[in-house]
Design a protein around this motif. Structure first.
Motif, mmCIF file in Angstrom:
data_model
loop_
_atom_site.group_PDB
_atom_site.id
_atom_site.type_symbol
_atom_site.label_atom_id
_atom_site.label_comp_id
_atom_site.label_asym_id
_atom_site.label_seq_id
_atom_site.Cartn_x
_atom_site.Cartn_y
_atom_site.Cartn_z
ATOM 1 N N ALA A 151 3.333 -12.340 -7.993
ATOM 2 C CA ALA A 151 4.707 -11.839 -8.366
ATOM 3 C C ALA A 151 4.786 -10.383 -8.387
ATOM 4 O O ALA A 151 5.317 -9.722 -7.376
ATOM 5 N N LEU A 152 4.661 -9.710 -9.527
ATOM 6 C CA LEU A 152 4.770 -8.378 -9.667
ATOM 7 C C LEU A 152 3.562 -7.462 -9.586
ATOM 8 O O LEU A 152 3.783 -6.311 -9.570
ATOM 9 N N MET A 153 2.340 -7.926 -9.583
ATOM 10 C CA MET A 153 1.318 -7.475 -9.674
ATOM 11 C C MET A 153 0.792 -6.246 -8.389
ATOM 12 O O MET A 153 1.242 -6.836 -7.111
ATOM 13 N N ILE A 154 0.548 -5.246 -8.654
ATOM 14 C CA ILE A 154 0.077 -4.226 -7.444
ATOM 15 C C ILE A 154 -1.293 -4.170 -7.577
ATOM 16 O O ILE A 154 -2.035 -4.087 -8.703
ATOM 17 N N SER A 155 -1.793 -3.629 -6.337
ATOM 18 C CA SER A 155 -3.425 -3.062 -6.170
ATOM 19 C C SER A 155 -3.577 -1.678 -6.622
ATOM 20 O O SER A 155 -2.851 -0.913 -6.736
ATOM 21 N N ASP A 156 -5.019 -1.334 -6.657
ATOM 22 C CA ASP A 156 -5.288 -0.246 -7.119
ATOM 23 C C ASP A 156 -4.778 1.078 -6.208
ATOM 24 O O ASP A 156 -4.572 2.019 -6.663
ATOM 25 N N ASP A 157 -4.723 0.612 -4.895
ATOM 26 C CA ASP A 157 -4.474 1.725 -3.925
ATOM 27 C C ASP A 157 -2.994 2.144 -4.108
ATOM 28 O O ASP A 157 -2.675 3.115 -4.010
ATOM 29 N N LEU A 158 -2.112 1.123 -4.371
ATOM 30 C CA LEU A 158 -0.737 1.167 -4.662
ATOM 31 C C LEU A 158 -0.734 2.169 -5.927
ATOM 32 O O LEU A 158 0.393 2.992 -6.287
ATOM 33 N N LEU A 159 -1.467 1.635 -7.048
ATOM 34 C CA LEU A 159 -1.380 2.458 -8.273
ATOM 35 C C LEU A 159 -1.698 3.887 -8.120
ATOM 36 O O LEU A 159 -0.937 4.897 -8.493
ATOM 37 N N LEU A 160 -2.698 4.290 -7.211
ATOM 38 C CA LEU A 160 -2.905 5.588 -6.799
ATOM 39 C C LEU A 160 -1.798 6.259 -6.302
ATOM 40 O O LEU A 160 -1.516 7.418 -6.756
ATOM 41 N N GLU A 161 -1.056 5.710 -5.215
ATOM 42 C CA GLU A 161 0.027 6.403 -4.354
ATOM 43 C C GLU A 161 1.229 6.412 -5.572
ATOM 44 O O GLU A 161 1.826 7.551 -5.537
ATOM 45 N N GLY A 162 1.330 5.602 -6.353
ATOM 46 C CA GLY A 162 2.527 5.438 -7.356
ATOM 47 C C GLY A 162 2.239 6.645 -8.368
ATOM 48 O O GLY A 162 3.030 7.544 -8.817
ATOM 49 N N PHE A 163 1.059 6.521 -8.843
ATOM 50 C CA PHE A 163 0.572 7.926 -9.788
ATOM 51 C C PHE A 163 0.898 9.348 -9.202
ATOM 52 O O PHE A 163 1.324 10.235 -9.717
ATOM 53 N N LYS A 164 0.460 9.405 -7.913
ATOM 54 C CA LYS A 164 0.511 10.886 -7.125
ATOM 55 C C LYS A 164 1.969 11.161 -6.927
ATOM 56 O O LYS A 164 2.421 12.098 -7.480
ATOM 57 N N LYS A 165 2.930 10.030 -6.783
ATOM 58 C CA LYS A 165 4.279 10.286 -6.601
ATOM 59 C C LYS A 165 4.814 10.844 -7.950
ATOM 60 O O LYS A 165 5.637 11.559 -8.123
#
Length: 530
Positions: free
Chosen positions: A201-215
């Protein structure tokens, strides 16, 4: 933002609606069934709160507070005013900034249903409990941040108090990256939430987490995480069903504290790798709290937000033999075993955790019954937007764990600072918005579903009594709660834009520079001739 700019945000409504008993409000068709409108009464745009103990996060004094056109004009020991000023006597009481709830879900579409409190009923409940602003979570529509924002703009048109928005990120591509920039630079959003739970549903993966953190870092926006290991939770749920555990207790058993601790540690380490500040929402366990403590001790910028249910309750309710009673306590992460509550209180009192939210996300008993044969189908969420200020005062101040100034910091000021709206919000200072509460430490309160102002038909704090009652709430200079009467008017709330790069980003560039200078790389090497 300077105090001069505050003048552009004045609100001077001319009419209040009389409150009606038992959740009945004059709300222009937004409502509670057979509610009817009462007689309107005029509102003065000039207000004097006289003789109370004015409490800010780092100082308290006996003083008068003068308000005009929704703004605090003066805070002085003795203020003389004319006959056209409405005077409230606060002698022997505390005059404090209204609460700011950093974590709510109003009119939230989740688990195939919608929360019963919308942006009027939820905010009306908040005002009755001394909270004058909240920050809600915009959920994207099919991953689109813009579509999600526009949908929440419409939902919030019925608001009766000020509010801001966080934004959830549920997928990643170049469009989402560009939209994040738009949200920060044009829409007043300075925080983005990443769900590490709710697989499928809402869960994201670690690679998305890293991209999001950088942004987030590049935009000066605060990265937030719901920290549970979603894959392991999914496995835990499957295991409970195999064991024949289908009731609400299966919810707690399927997502133990170790999974919250693991995800918190992972998010903290990834944020450290990127060197961006991190905000961990609804810290419910010792496991997560200790990860935050360790990171903060090492100098990392991590903010921990416990919620009032985790401070006040334990998981024993989930084992209650009555399904309706047990199901109303289902939230994620779960309310934990006895002992976690006391540890979270101690962490709050010692500065390991920084502020208190609610995760107000309410589903009625009919909706909770969707999961009567399978705990995985019970909509997750509990109440708290009306109860937070009273329960925190009773648990933390009356017990001597924190001071009155600490109470203001934990329920209002620190939230305003983290989300960059201080001193417009979170302070009783000249130039600040007139969002003010008057708390009588000698009065008592009692929580019941019959008397609360939410649309919810149950209450997880049912029957709770305590010391310290909020007798007056003033929002934008309007007296909206007095003598146990609520005068909340739809459409009078304002959207508060929040600027990026709050204090948690101060000096971050120097840490980046220090890291680069420490690398001793790249090493210059002679090219081989072989």
């Amino acid at each position: 933002m300077t105090f001069i700019l505050f003048l552009f945000f004045l609100i001077v409504p001319s009419l209040f609606a009389q409150s009606q008993p038992n959740h009945q409000f004059c709300e222009a068709g937004i409502g509670y069934g057979d509610s009817t409108c009462g007689t309107s009464i005029p509102s003065s745009n000039k207000l004097l709160i006289k003789g109370g103990t004015v409490v800010n996060a780092h100082h308290q004094q006996i003083a008068d507070v003068y308000v005009e056109d929704g703004i605090i004009v003066a805070v002085n020991p003795t203020i003389t005013v004319g006959d056209d000023v409405h005077v409230i006597d606060a002698t022997g009481k505390f005059v404090m900034p209204g609460g700011i709830d950093p974590h709510t879900h109003l009119e939230f579409e989740f688990m195939n249903t919608v929360t019963v409190d919308n942006f009027f009923s939820g905010q009306a409940a908040a005002l009755a409990g001394g909270t004058t602003m909240h920050i809600d979570f915009v959920i994207p529509i099919n991953g689109s941040l813009t579509a999600g924002f526009e949908a929440y703009e419409k939902k919030a048109k019925k608001s009766c108090m000020d509010y801001g928005f966080h934004m959830a990120i549920t997928k990643w591509d170049e469009t989402v990256s560009r939209e994040m920039e738009l949200m920060v630079k044009e829409k007043g959003i300075n925080s983005f939430k990443f769900f590490m739970a709710y697989k499928g549903a809402l869960m994201i993966s670690d690679d998305l987490l890293l991209e999001g953190f950088k942004k987030c870092k590049s935009l000066g926006a605060l990265a937030m995480v719901h920290a549970e290991n979603g894959d392991a939770v999914y496995e835990g749920q499957r295991k409970m069903i195999e064991l024949g555990i289908t009731g609400p207790e299966g919810h707690a058993l399927s997502r133990p504290a170790v999974l919250e601790g693991e995800a918190t540690a992972r998010a903290i380490r990834l944020a450290d790798f990127v060197n961006t500040p991190l905000y961990v929402v609804h810290v419910m366990s010792i496991d997560a709290m200790e990860e935050i403590a360790k990171a903060r001790k090492s100098g990392q910028r991590v903010i921990g937000e416990p919620v009032v249910s985790g401070l006040a309750l334990d998981e024993s309710w989930l084992w209650h033999p009555d399904f309706e009673t047990a199901a109303k306590y289902v939230m994620s992460p779960p309310i934990r075993k006895q002992g976690h509550d006391k540890a979270l209180q101690a962490a709050l009192s010692t500065g390991v955790l920084q502020l208190v939210g609610t995760d107000h996300c309410v589903f009625n008993s009919t909706q909770k019954a969707f999961g009567i044969d399978d705990f995985r189908k019970i909509p997750n969420g509990v109440n708290g937007i009306e109860e937070r200020m009273h329960v925190v005062w009773d648990i933390m101040v009356e017990s001597g764990q924190i001071s009155v100034t600490d109470f203001v910091r934990l329920t209002s000021t620190e939230c305003a600072r983290i989300f960059n709206i201080y001193p417009r919000k979170g302070a009783i200072l000249p130039g600040s918005d007139a969002d003010i509460i008057i708390l009588n430490p000698n009065s008592s309160f009692e929580v019941t579903a019959k008397s609360h102002h939410s649309r919810l038909d149950t209450n997880i704090y049912e029957g709770r009594r305590g010391k310290g009652k909020i007798e007056v709430t003033i929002a934008g200079g309007r007296v909206v709660w007095e003598n146990n009467e609520l005068k909340a008017v739809p459409g009078t709330g304002r959207y508060i834009q929040m600027e990026p790069f709050s204090y948690v980003f101060d000096g971050l560039d120097k840490k980046d520079a220090s890291y680069l200078s420490s690398l001793q790389a790249p090493v210059k090497r002679a090219k081989s001739t072989a």
